[in-house]
Scaffold this motif. Structure first.
Motif, PDB file in Angstrom:
ATOM      1  N   ARG A 142      -6.041  -8.173   5.418  1.00 48.73           N
ATOM      2  CA  ARG A 142      -7.755  -8.383   6.806  1.00 48.73           C
ATOM      3  C   ARG A 142      -8.114  -8.814   5.529  1.00 48.73           C
ATOM      4  O   ARG A 142      -9.128  -9.923   5.830  1.00 48.73           O
ATOM      5  CB  ARG A 142      -7.019  -8.001   8.046  1.00 48.73           C
ATOM      6  CG  ARG A 142      -8.102  -8.193   8.370  1.00 48.73           C
ATOM      7  CD  ARG A 142      -8.610 -10.067   8.687  1.00 48.73           C
ATOM      8  NE  ARG A 142      -9.706 -10.148   9.755  1.00 48.73           N
ATOM      9  CZ  ARG A 142     -10.769 -11.426   9.600  1.00 48.73           C
ATOM     10  NH1 ARG A 142      -9.586 -12.657   9.260  1.00 48.73           N
ATOM     11  NH2 ARG A 142     -10.888 -11.839  10.677  1.00 48.73           N
ATOM     12  N   SER A 143      -8.414  -8.011   4.807  1.00 45.71           N
ATOM     13  CA  SER A 143      -9.447  -7.186   3.994  1.00 45.71           C
ATOM     14  C   SER A 143      -9.228  -8.210   3.078  1.00 45.71           C
ATOM     15  O   SER A 143     -10.600  -9.036   2.663  1.00 45.71           O
ATOM     16  CB  SER A 143      -9.592  -5.903   3.030  1.00 45.71           C
ATOM     17  OG  SER A 143     -10.321  -4.219   4.137  1.00 45.71           O
ATOM     18  N   ARG A 144      -8.378  -8.861   2.477  1.00 45.60           N
ATOM     19  CA  ARG A 144      -8.475 -10.417   1.495  1.00 45.60           C
ATOM     20  C   ARG A 144      -8.890 -11.350   1.739  1.00 45.60           C
ATOM     21  O   ARG A 144      -9.955 -12.030   1.359  1.00 45.60           O
ATOM     22  CB  ARG A 144      -7.320  -9.887   1.170  1.00 45.60           C
ATOM     23  CG  ARG A 144      -6.868 -10.862  -0.262  1.00 45.60           C
ATOM     24  CD  ARG A 144      -5.917 -10.855  -0.719  1.00 45.60           C
ATOM     25  NE  ARG A 144      -4.819 -11.996   0.481  1.00 45.60           N
ATOM     26  CZ  ARG A 144      -3.436 -11.603   0.550  1.00 45.60           C
ATOM     27  NH1 ARG A 144      -2.847 -11.338  -0.645  1.00 45.60           N
ATOM     28  NH2 ARG A 144      -2.730 -12.413   1.520  1.00 45.60           N
ATOM     29  N   GLU A 145      -8.563 -11.449   3.692  1.00 46.64           N
ATOM     30  CA  GLU A 145      -9.196 -13.049   4.497  1.00 46.64           C
ATOM     31  C   GLU A 145     -10.796 -12.384   4.130  1.00 46.64           C
ATOM     32  O   GLU A 145     -11.679 -13.425   3.912  1.00 46.64           O
ATOM     33  CB  GLU A 145      -8.057 -12.519   5.858  1.00 46.64           C
ATOM     34  CG  GLU A 145      -6.679 -13.119   5.713  1.00 46.64           C
ATOM     35  CD  GLU A 145      -6.313 -12.968   7.085  1.00 46.64           C
ATOM     36  OE1 GLU A 145      -7.213 -12.740   7.736  1.00 46.64           O
ATOM     37  OE2 GLU A 145      -5.395 -13.126   6.873  1.00 46.64           O
ATOM     38  N   LEU A 146     -10.734 -11.649   4.476  1.00 44.76           N
ATOM     39  CA  LEU A 146     -12.635 -11.821   4.829  1.00 44.76           C
ATOM     40  C   LEU A 146     -13.462 -12.124   3.299  1.00 44.76           C
ATOM     41  O   LEU A 146     -13.830 -12.466   3.682  1.00 44.76           O
ATOM     42  CB  LEU A 146     -13.139 -10.627   5.214  1.00 44.76           C
ATOM     43  CG  LEU A 146     -12.343 -10.139   6.710  1.00 44.76           C
ATOM     44  CD1 LEU A 146     -12.824  -9.208   7.399  1.00 44.76           C
ATOM     45  CD2 LEU A 146     -13.820 -11.059   7.738  1.00 44.76           C
ATOM     46  N   PHE A 147     -12.209 -11.052   2.431  1.00 48.15           N
ATOM     47  CA  PHE A 147     -13.131 -11.454   0.705  1.00 48.15           C
ATOM     48  C   PHE A 147     -13.678 -12.466   0.824  1.00 48.15           C
ATOM     49  O   PHE A 147     -14.224 -13.073  -0.379  1.00 48.15           O
ATOM     50  CB  PHE A 147     -12.742 -10.175  -0.267  1.00 48.15           C
ATOM     51  CG  PHE A 147     -12.696  -8.814  -0.130  1.00 48.15           C
ATOM     52  CD1 PHE A 147     -13.963  -8.892   0.025  1.00 48.15           C
ATOM     53  CD2 PHE A 147     -12.095  -8.120  -0.472  1.00 48.15           C
ATOM     54  CE1 PHE A 147     -14.275  -7.333   0.289  1.00 48.15           C
ATOM     55  CE2 PHE A 147     -12.232  -6.711  -0.451  1.00 48.15           C
ATOM     56  CZ  PHE A 147     -13.737  -6.487  -0.140  1.00 48.15           C
ATOM     57  N   GLY A 150      -4.534  -6.977  -6.046  1.00 51.58           N
ATOM     58  CA  GLY A 150      -5.428  -8.282  -7.480  1.00 51.58           C
ATOM     59  C   GLY A 150      -6.521  -6.758  -7.338  1.00 51.58           C
ATOM     60  O   GLY A 150      -6.208  -6.049  -7.092  1.00 51.58           O
ATOM     61  N   VAL A 151      -7.213  -7.371  -7.571  1.00 51.04           N
ATOM     62  CA  VAL A 151      -8.600  -7.181  -7.980  1.00 51.04           C
ATOM     63  C   VAL A 151      -9.624  -7.425  -6.904  1.00 51.04           C
ATOM     64  O   VAL A 151     -10.080  -8.485  -7.205  1.00 51.04           O
ATOM     65  CB  VAL A 151      -9.122  -7.124  -9.661  1.00 51.04           C
ATOM     66  CG1 VAL A 151      -8.158  -6.207 -10.141  1.00 51.04           C
ATOM     67  CG2 VAL A 151      -9.278  -8.471 -10.140  1.00 51.04           C
ATOM     68  N   CYS A 199       0.976  -1.238  -0.237  1.00 51.46           N
ATOM     69  CA  CYS A 199      -0.092  -0.298   0.231  1.00 51.46           C
ATOM     70  C   CYS A 199       0.923   1.061   0.295  1.00 51.46           C
ATOM     71  O   CYS A 199       1.694   1.766   1.688  1.00 51.46           O
ATOM     72  CB  CYS A 199      -0.768   0.005   0.954  1.00 51.46           C
ATOM     73  SG  CYS A 199      -2.007  -0.772   0.936  1.00 51.46           S
ATOM     74  N   LEU A 200       0.939   1.957  -1.084  1.00 52.47           N
ATOM     75  CA  LEU A 200       2.025   2.735  -1.155  1.00 52.47           C
ATOM     76  C   LEU A 200       1.628   3.966  -0.524  1.00 52.47           C
ATOM     77  O   LEU A 200       1.943   5.412   0.207  1.00 52.47           O
ATOM     78  CB  LEU A 200       2.227   3.166  -2.961  1.00 52.47           C
ATOM     79  CG  LEU A 200       0.401   3.893  -3.154  1.00 52.47           C
ATOM     80  CD1 LEU A 200       0.945   5.208  -3.682  1.00 52.47           C
ATOM     81  CD2 LEU A 200       0.839   3.375  -4.980  1.00 52.47           C
ATOM     82  N   LEU A 247      -4.930  -4.165   7.243  1.00 54.94           N
ATOM     83  CA  LEU A 247      -5.876  -3.281   7.111  1.00 54.94           C
ATOM     84  C   LEU A 247      -6.372  -4.818   5.033  1.00 54.94           C
ATOM     85  O   LEU A 247      -7.263  -4.890   5.343  1.00 54.94           O
ATOM     86  CB  LEU A 247      -6.020  -2.045   6.559  1.00 54.94           C
ATOM     87  CG  LEU A 247      -7.954  -1.701   6.274  1.00 54.94           C
ATOM     88  CD1 LEU A 247      -8.457  -2.684   7.229  1.00 54.94           C
ATOM     89  CD2 LEU A 247      -7.738  -0.227   5.834  1.00 54.94           C
ATOM     90  N   ALA A 248      -5.320  -4.612   4.258  1.00 55.99           N
ATOM     91  CA  ALA A 248      -5.610  -4.256   3.381  1.00 55.99           C
ATOM     92  C   ALA A 248      -4.921  -5.908   3.489  1.00 55.99           C
ATOM     93  O   ALA A 248      -5.707  -6.795   2.456  1.00 55.99           O
ATOM     94  CB  ALA A 248      -4.983  -4.624   2.561  1.00 55.99           C
TER      95      ALA A 248
END
Length: 222
Positions: free
Chosen positions: A14-19, A92-93, A2-3, A11-12
């Motif tokens: 953890r968000s991916r895990e939940l997605f 990713g997307v 995350c630049l 946060l990113a």
């Protein structure tokens, strides 16, 4: 990586895990780990910010020089001599529409009451909680999570927010195009256009086209 700030990596992830959990439970495509390439001069926010985040969290990035970038991703033309790149395999997307549907369905299964087509007109803090007003009835609740995006300051007017319009453009690949612009060959990217400004996008898939968008452009802020 995350630049914008190294702390966003946690946060990113953890968000991916939940997605991924929503994707598994719903059967809908919610997230796709295609990888991403960050492009720009070494001193640009795109490169410097990505390296800072990667260093802070020991991310498995790969650094590419200009020639390696041209060979691996020939779709990116007009590169300046000093341009370099960073490959981030964890990026990713996301599919936001599917994510919303899956999240609502998961909440319903967990026992939540879902009120569709119900516009919230006001939120008032009261003793012990809040009153949520809609066109048809009021709700008295202990807590409120406000998630109405660019309209957030309509319901929380004390927040000093100014929504900025950022257009997204979608393209189809021409039949005579010499390069492959599918997501597999043309993954998510962020490319610097000056020191602290960039464009972003990704390749096409079965149900979406090639996507390009600006990060900052005064022509789109009104």
């Amino acid at each position: 990586a995350c630049l914008e700030h190294p702390n966003l990596v946690v946060l990113a992830r953890r968000s991916r895990e939940l997605f991924e959990e929503l994707q598994k439970s719903s059967g809908l495509p919610v997230v796709r780990q295609s990888g991403a390439v960050m492009i720009g001069p070494p001193e640009s926010a795109v490169i410097a910010g990505t390296l800072a985040a990667a260093d802070a969290h020991k991310l498995p990035i790969e650094q590419l020089d200009r020639e390696e970038l041209r060979h691996r991703f020939p779709q990116h033309a007009n590169l300046d001599d000093e341009h370099v790149a960073i490959w981030d395999p964890e990026a990713g997307v996301a599919y936001p529409e599917n994510a919303g549907i899956a999240a609502v369905d998961a909440a319903r299964v967990a026992g939540a009451d879902i009120y569709t087509d119900t516009r919230v007109t006001d939120i008032e803090l009261i003793d012990g909680g809040a009153r949520i007003s809609t066109a048809t009835r009021d709700f008295l609740v202990r807590q409120v999570v406000v998630c109405n995006g660019a309209w957030l300051n309509k319901l929380v007017p004390d927040l000093p927010l100014k929504p900025l319009r950022t257009p997204m453009m979608w393209f189809e690949q021409r039949d005579d195009c010499p390069h492959n612009y599918s997501l597999e060959a043309f993954p998510t990217f962020i490319r610097a256009v000056d020191t602290d400004n960039w464009i972003w996008g990704h390749g096409s898939g079965d149900d979406f086209g090639i996507k390009i968008g600006p990060d900052k452009d005064p022509n789109f802020y009104e």
